[in-house]
Design a protein around this motif. Structure first.
Motif, PDB file in Angstrom:
ATOM      1  N   PRO A  78     -12.574  10.957 -13.499  1.00 18.63           N
ATOM      2  CA  PRO A  78     -13.692  11.919 -13.484  1.00 18.63           C
ATOM      3  C   PRO A  78     -14.181  12.227 -12.069  1.00 18.63           C
ATOM      4  O   PRO A  78     -14.556  13.366 -11.773  1.00 18.63           O
ATOM      5  CB  PRO A  78     -14.784  11.197 -14.292  1.00 18.63           C
ATOM      6  N   VAL A  79     -14.160  11.226 -11.171  1.00 21.05           N
ATOM      7  CA  VAL A  79     -14.571  11.444  -9.783  1.00 21.05           C
ATOM      8  C   VAL A  79     -13.655  12.484  -9.146  1.00 21.05           C
ATOM      9  O   VAL A  79     -14.126  13.423  -8.483  1.00 21.05           O
ATOM     10  CB  VAL A  79     -14.514  10.131  -8.966  1.00 21.05           C
ATOM     11  N   SER A  80     -12.353  12.320  -9.348  1.00 22.08           N
ATOM     12  CA  SER A  80     -11.385  13.247  -8.772  1.00 22.08           C
ATOM     13  C   SER A  80     -11.555  14.652  -9.335  1.00 22.08           C
ATOM     14  O   SER A  80     -11.497  15.647  -8.608  1.00 22.08           O
ATOM     15  CB  SER A  80      -9.961  12.750  -9.045  1.00 22.08           C
ATOM     16  N   LEU A  81     -11.769  14.741 -10.640  1.00 24.96           N
ATOM     17  CA  LEU A  81     -11.932  16.052 -11.273  1.00 24.96           C
ATOM     18  C   LEU A  81     -13.165  16.774 -10.741  1.00 24.96           C
ATOM     19  O   LEU A  81     -13.109  17.956 -10.390  1.00 24.96           O
ATOM     20  CB  LEU A  81     -12.042  15.884 -12.794  1.00 24.96           C
ATOM     21  N   PHE A  82     -14.292  16.058 -10.666  1.00 27.14           N
ATOM     22  CA  PHE A  82     -15.526  16.670 -10.169  1.00 27.14           C
ATOM     23  C   PHE A  82     -15.411  17.005  -8.684  1.00 27.14           C
ATOM     24  O   PHE A  82     -15.909  18.049  -8.234  1.00 27.14           O
ATOM     25  CB  PHE A  82     -16.717  15.733 -10.399  1.00 27.14           C
ATOM     26  N   TYR A  83     -14.758  16.124  -7.918  1.00 25.53           N
ATOM     27  CA  TYR A  83     -14.607  16.367  -6.479  1.00 25.53           C
ATOM     28  C   TYR A  83     -13.798  17.634  -6.226  1.00 25.53           C
ATOM     29  O   TYR A  83     -14.199  18.507  -5.447  1.00 25.53           O
ATOM     30  CB  TYR A  83     -13.926  15.178  -5.795  1.00 25.53           C
ATOM     31  N   ASN A  84     -12.643  17.725  -6.865  1.00 26.48           N
ATOM     32  CA  ASN A  84     -11.773  18.883  -6.653  1.00 26.48           C
ATOM     33  C   ASN A  84     -12.405  20.170  -7.158  1.00 26.48           C
ATOM     34  O   ASN A  84     -12.237  21.239  -6.557  1.00 26.48           O
ATOM     35  CB  ASN A  84     -10.419  18.647  -7.326  1.00 26.48           C
ATOM     36  N   LEU A 171     -21.171   9.519  -9.436  1.00 27.23           N
ATOM     37  CA  LEU A 171     -20.087   8.672  -9.927  1.00 27.23           C
ATOM     38  C   LEU A 171     -19.527   7.771  -8.826  1.00 27.23           C
ATOM     39  O   LEU A 171     -19.173   6.615  -9.083  1.00 27.23           O
ATOM     40  CB  LEU A 171     -18.968   9.534 -10.513  1.00 27.23           C
ATOM     41  N   VAL A 172     -19.440   8.305  -7.580  1.00 26.70           N
ATOM     42  CA  VAL A 172     -18.957   7.497  -6.457  1.00 26.70           C
ATOM     43  C   VAL A 172     -19.906   6.335  -6.194  1.00 26.70           C
ATOM     44  O   VAL A 172     -19.486   5.188  -5.983  1.00 26.70           O
ATOM     45  CB  VAL A 172     -18.812   8.363  -5.181  1.00 26.70           C
ATOM     46  N   GLU A 173     -21.197   6.619  -6.207  1.00 24.31           N
ATOM     47  CA  GLU A 173     -22.197   5.569  -5.999  1.00 24.31           C
ATOM     48  C   GLU A 173     -22.085   4.499  -7.079  1.00 24.31           C
ATOM     49  O   GLU A 173     -22.143   3.296  -6.799  1.00 24.31           O
ATOM     50  CB  GLU A 173     -23.594   6.178  -6.018  1.00 24.31           C
ATOM     51  N   LYS A 174     -21.885   4.940  -8.312  1.00 26.66           N
ATOM     52  CA  LYS A 174     -21.755   4.015  -9.433  1.00 26.66           C
ATOM     53  C   LYS A 174     -20.483   3.184  -9.316  1.00 26.66           C
ATOM     54  O   LYS A 174     -20.490   1.974  -9.557  1.00 26.66           O
ATOM     55  CB  LYS A 174     -21.757   4.795 -10.745  1.00 26.66           C
ATOM     56  N   SER A 175     -19.371   3.818  -8.923  1.00 24.15           N
ATOM     57  CA  SER A 175     -18.090   3.116  -8.794  1.00 24.15           C
ATOM     58  C   SER A 175     -18.141   2.060  -7.699  1.00 24.15           C
ATOM     59  O   SER A 175     -17.619   0.955  -7.855  1.00 24.15           O
ATOM     60  CB  SER A 175     -16.966   4.119  -8.494  1.00 24.15           C
ATOM     61  N   GLY A 176     -18.773   2.406  -6.567  1.00 23.10           N
ATOM     62  CA  GLY A 176     -18.874   1.451  -5.469  1.00 23.10           C
ATOM     63  C   GLY A 176     -19.733   0.264  -5.822  1.00 23.10           C
ATOM     64  O   GLY A 176     -19.439  -0.874  -5.450  1.00 23.10           O
ATOM     65  N   ALA A 177     -20.810   0.515  -6.588  1.00 27.42           N
ATOM     66  CA  ALA A 177     -21.741  -0.565  -6.938  1.00 27.42           C
ATOM     67  C   ALA A 177     -21.213  -1.442  -8.059  1.00 27.42           C
ATOM     68  O   ALA A 177     -21.306  -2.668  -8.006  1.00 27.42           O
ATOM     69  CB  ALA A 177     -23.094   0.045  -7.335  1.00 27.42           C
ATOM     70  N   GLU A 178     -20.628  -0.816  -9.096  1.00 26.22           N
ATOM     71  CA  GLU A 178     -20.215  -1.570 -10.270  1.00 26.22           C
ATOM     72  C   GLU A 178     -18.800  -2.134 -10.172  1.00 26.22           C
ATOM     73  O   GLU A 178     -18.532  -3.237 -10.637  1.00 26.22           O
ATOM     74  CB  GLU A 178     -20.320  -0.680 -11.519  1.00 26.22           C
ATOM     75  N   VAL A 184     -12.345   3.551   1.285  1.00 26.40           N
ATOM     76  CA  VAL A 184     -10.927   3.896   1.447  1.00 26.40           C
ATOM     77  C   VAL A 184     -10.217   3.913   0.095  1.00 26.40           C
ATOM     78  O   VAL A 184      -9.408   4.806  -0.189  1.00 26.40           O
ATOM     79  CB  VAL A 184     -10.218   2.903   2.395  1.00 26.40           C
ATOM     80  N   GLU A 185     -10.522   2.939  -0.762  1.00 23.34           N
ATOM     81  CA  GLU A 185      -9.879   2.870  -2.076  1.00 23.34           C
ATOM     82  C   GLU A 185     -10.267   4.053  -2.958  1.00 23.34           C
ATOM     83  O   GLU A 185      -9.419   4.644  -3.631  1.00 23.34           O
ATOM     84  CB  GLU A 185     -10.249   1.551  -2.759  1.00 23.34           C
ATOM     85  N   ILE A 186     -11.561   4.404  -2.940  1.00 25.50           N
ATOM     86  CA  ILE A 186     -12.000   5.550  -3.732  1.00 25.50           C
ATOM     87  C   ILE A 186     -11.356   6.826  -3.217  1.00 25.50           C
ATOM     88  O   ILE A 186     -10.907   7.684  -3.990  1.00 25.50           O
ATOM     89  CB  ILE A 186     -13.536   5.672  -3.697  1.00 25.50           C
ATOM     90  N   MET A 187     -11.283   6.959  -1.881  1.00 26.39           N
ATOM     91  CA  MET A 187     -10.680   8.146  -1.291  1.00 26.39           C
ATOM     92  C   MET A 187      -9.193   8.234  -1.648  1.00 26.39           C
ATOM     93  O   MET A 187      -8.671   9.318  -1.907  1.00 26.39           O
ATOM     94  CB  MET A 187     -10.862   8.130   0.232  1.00 26.39           C
ATOM     95  N   PHE A 188      -8.519   7.079  -1.678  1.00 27.75           N
ATOM     96  CA  PHE A 188      -7.091   7.057  -1.996  1.00 27.75           C
ATOM     97  C   PHE A 188      -6.837   7.507  -3.437  1.00 27.75           C
ATOM     98  O   PHE A 188      -6.004   8.372  -3.704  1.00 27.75           O
ATOM     99  CB  PHE A 188      -6.527   5.652  -1.776  1.00 27.75           C
ATOM    100  N   TYR A 189      -7.585   6.922  -4.366  1.00 30.43           N
ATOM    101  CA  TYR A 189      -7.426   7.310  -5.766  1.00 30.43           C
ATOM    102  C   TYR A 189      -7.781   8.776  -5.966  1.00 30.43           C
ATOM    103  O   TYR A 189      -7.114   9.504  -6.711  1.00 30.43           O
ATOM    104  CB  TYR A 189      -8.320   6.443  -6.657  1.00 30.43           C
ATOM    105  N   ASN A 190      -8.833   9.211  -5.301  1.00 35.98           N
ATOM    106  CA  ASN A 190      -9.259  10.605  -5.409  1.00 35.98           C
ATOM    107  C   ASN A 190      -8.170  11.551  -4.907  1.00 35.98           C
ATOM    108  O   ASN A 190      -7.946  12.627  -5.468  1.00 35.98           O
ATOM    109  CB  ASN A 190     -10.547  10.822  -4.604  1.00 35.98           C
ATOM    110  N   SER A 191      -7.460  11.115  -3.855  1.00 30.87           N
ATOM    111  CA  SER A 191      -6.451  11.965  -3.229  1.00 30.87           C
ATOM    112  C   SER A 191      -5.172  12.082  -4.063  1.00 30.87           C
ATOM    113  O   SER A 191      -4.668  13.179  -4.289  1.00 30.87           O
ATOM    114  CB  SER A 191      -6.107  11.435  -1.835  1.00 30.87           C
ATOM    115  N   PHE A 192      -4.638  10.933  -4.511  1.00 30.94           N
ATOM    116  CA  PHE A 192      -3.339  11.017  -5.179  1.00 30.94           C
ATOM    117  C   PHE A 192      -3.458  11.619  -6.583  1.00 30.94           C
ATOM    118  O   PHE A 192      -2.446  11.999  -7.193  1.00 30.94           O
ATOM    119  CB  PHE A 192      -2.634   9.655  -5.207  1.00 30.94           C
ATOM    120  N   LEU A 193      -4.683  11.741  -7.089  1.00 29.24           N
ATOM    121  CA  LEU A 193      -4.861  12.375  -8.393  1.00 29.24           C
ATOM    122  C   LEU A 193      -4.880  13.902  -8.290  1.00 29.24           C
ATOM    123  O   LEU A 193      -5.033  14.598  -9.290  1.00 29.24           O
ATOM    124  CB  LEU A 193      -6.173  11.886  -9.041  1.00 29.24           C
ATOM    125  N   SER A 194      -4.760  14.419  -7.060  1.00 28.43           N
ATOM    126  CA  SER A 194      -4.727  15.867  -6.849  1.00 28.43           C
ATOM    127  C   SER A 194      -3.283  16.348  -6.694  1.00 28.43           C
ATOM    128  O   SER A 194      -2.402  15.591  -6.307  1.00 28.43           O
ATOM    129  CB  SER A 194      -5.528  16.232  -5.587  1.00 28.43           C
TER     130      SER A 194
END
Length: 285
Positions: A78-84, A171-178, A184-194
C-alpha cells in the motif's frame, strides 16, 4: 551529548535534508515535464535506479538492509501504491499548474495529515497548529481565485496528489514504528514494487539523470525524516521549502503572470506555512 539531544539533532538534520531535496526536485521535475510529456517514465526510472543502487550497496556491504521478504513486501505494497500515485499525479499536475500555485496546493498536506492523525487516534492538535494550517489553506483558495493560468485538470491532479501523499506518509510512519524498518529498507521495497519504462533524447537524458539522482536523495531523506520525526514534521518541512520555491517559481521555468489577488493569496498561504514551521522544534523534541 545526551541521547535526547542526539535524537533531536538527527531529527533536525533529516528534516533539513528533506526540505532541500524536495525544493530542488520541484524545479527539476518541472524542467523535465517541459521537455518530455511522459511523466510516468520519469517516475518508474527513478524507482528502478533506486532499487538497483540499494541492492548493489547491500551486496557490497554498504547498507544494512535485509534481503527481500515476501511478508514485508505485502505489508508495504500500500505504501508503494500510494507513493507512486502521489508522484504520478504531482508530475501530471505540473503540466498545467505553475510552481507557486503547485507549492501552495501541496501546503494543504499538513491539514490532511492532521485530519488523518485525528481519525487514527493520535489526538487533537493544538489550537495554534490548527489555525496556522487553516490560514495556509485559506491562502491557497484565494491564490487560486486570482490565478490567470487556472487549469481545472492540473488543480484536480495536484489535490489528488495531496491525498495520496498524506496516505503514504501516515503508512511510512506506521511501518517504521511498528515493523522497525529503516528508511533504506522502506525505500528499497517501495522502489522495486514499481515498474520501469525507458525513453531517449540527449538533452532530456541530461536533466533526467539529475532528476534520478535527486529522486533517490529525496526519497531517502523523506523516509528518514518521517521515521526519525513524524509524518506531520515531514509535511511541515515541505511547507518550509515551499517558501523558497514559491519565490523562485515567479521567475524560473516560465514564471507566472502577476495578479494582485493571486499574489495576496500566495502571501497568506506562505504566512500560514511559516506559522506552521514555527512549531517544528516542539514536534521534534
Amino acid at each position: 551529548m545526551g541521547t535526547e539531544q542526539i535524537s533531536s539533532t538527527v531529527g533536525l538534520f533529516a528534516a533539513l535534508s528533506y526540505g532541500v531535496s524536495s525544493m530542488a526536485m520541484v524545479f527539476i521535475n518541472k524542467a523535465v515535464i517541459m521537455q518530455y510529456a511522459h511523466s510516468m517514465t520519469l517516475l518508474t526510472l527513478q524507482q528502478l535506479a533506486t532499487a538497483l543502487l540499494i541492492q548493489a550497496g547491500r551486496q557490497m556491504g554498504y547498507t544494512k538492509s535485509k534481503a527481500i521478504d515476501l511478508m514485508t513486501a505485502k505489508k508495504l505494497l500500500p505504501v508503494s501504491l500510494f507513493y507512486n500515485a502521489n508522484v504520478a499525479f504531482a508530475l501530471a499536475s505540473l503540466k498545467g499548474v505553475n510552481i507557486p500555485m503547485y507549492i501552495a496546493i501541496k501546503r494543504l498536506t499538513p491539514l490532511a495529515v492532521l485530519v488523518a492523525g485525528f481519525f487514527s487516534g493520535k489526538g487533537k492538535p493544538t489550537t495554534q497548529v490548527t489555525l496556522s494550517v487553516l490560514l495556509t489553506a485559506t491562502g491557497c483558495v484565494i491564490a487560486a481565485l486570482g490565478d490567470f493560468s487556472f487549469d481545472l485538470s492540473g488543480y484536480s491532479m495536484a489535490l489528488t496528489s495531496v491525498f495520496f501523499q498524506t496516505m503514504y506518509l501516515v503508512l511510512v510512519e506506521k511501518s517504521g514504528a511498528e515493523d522497525g524498518l529503516s528508511s533504506v529498507e522502506i525505500m528499497f521495497y517501495n522502489s522495486f514494487l514499481s515498474l520501469p519504462f525507458l525513453s531517449n533524447s540527449f538533452s532530456f537524458l541530461v536533466i533526467l539523470i539529475l532528476s534520478l539522482v535527486m529522486g533517490i536523495i529525496l526519497n531517502f531523506t523523506m523516509f528518514l525524516c518521517t521515521i526519525v520525526n513524524s509524518a506531520l514534521t515531514t509535511t511541515i518541512v515541505g511547507v518550509l521549502k515551499g517558501v523558497g520555491s514559491t519565490t523562485l517559481g515567479f521567475v524560473v521555468l516560465g514564471g507566472v503572470q502577476v495578479r494582485a489577488l493571486n499574489v495576496t493569496g500566495l502571501l497568506i498561504n506562505t504566512a500560514g506555512g511559516v506559522w506552521v514551521v514555527s512549531f517544528i522544534p516542539h514536534i521534534l523534541l
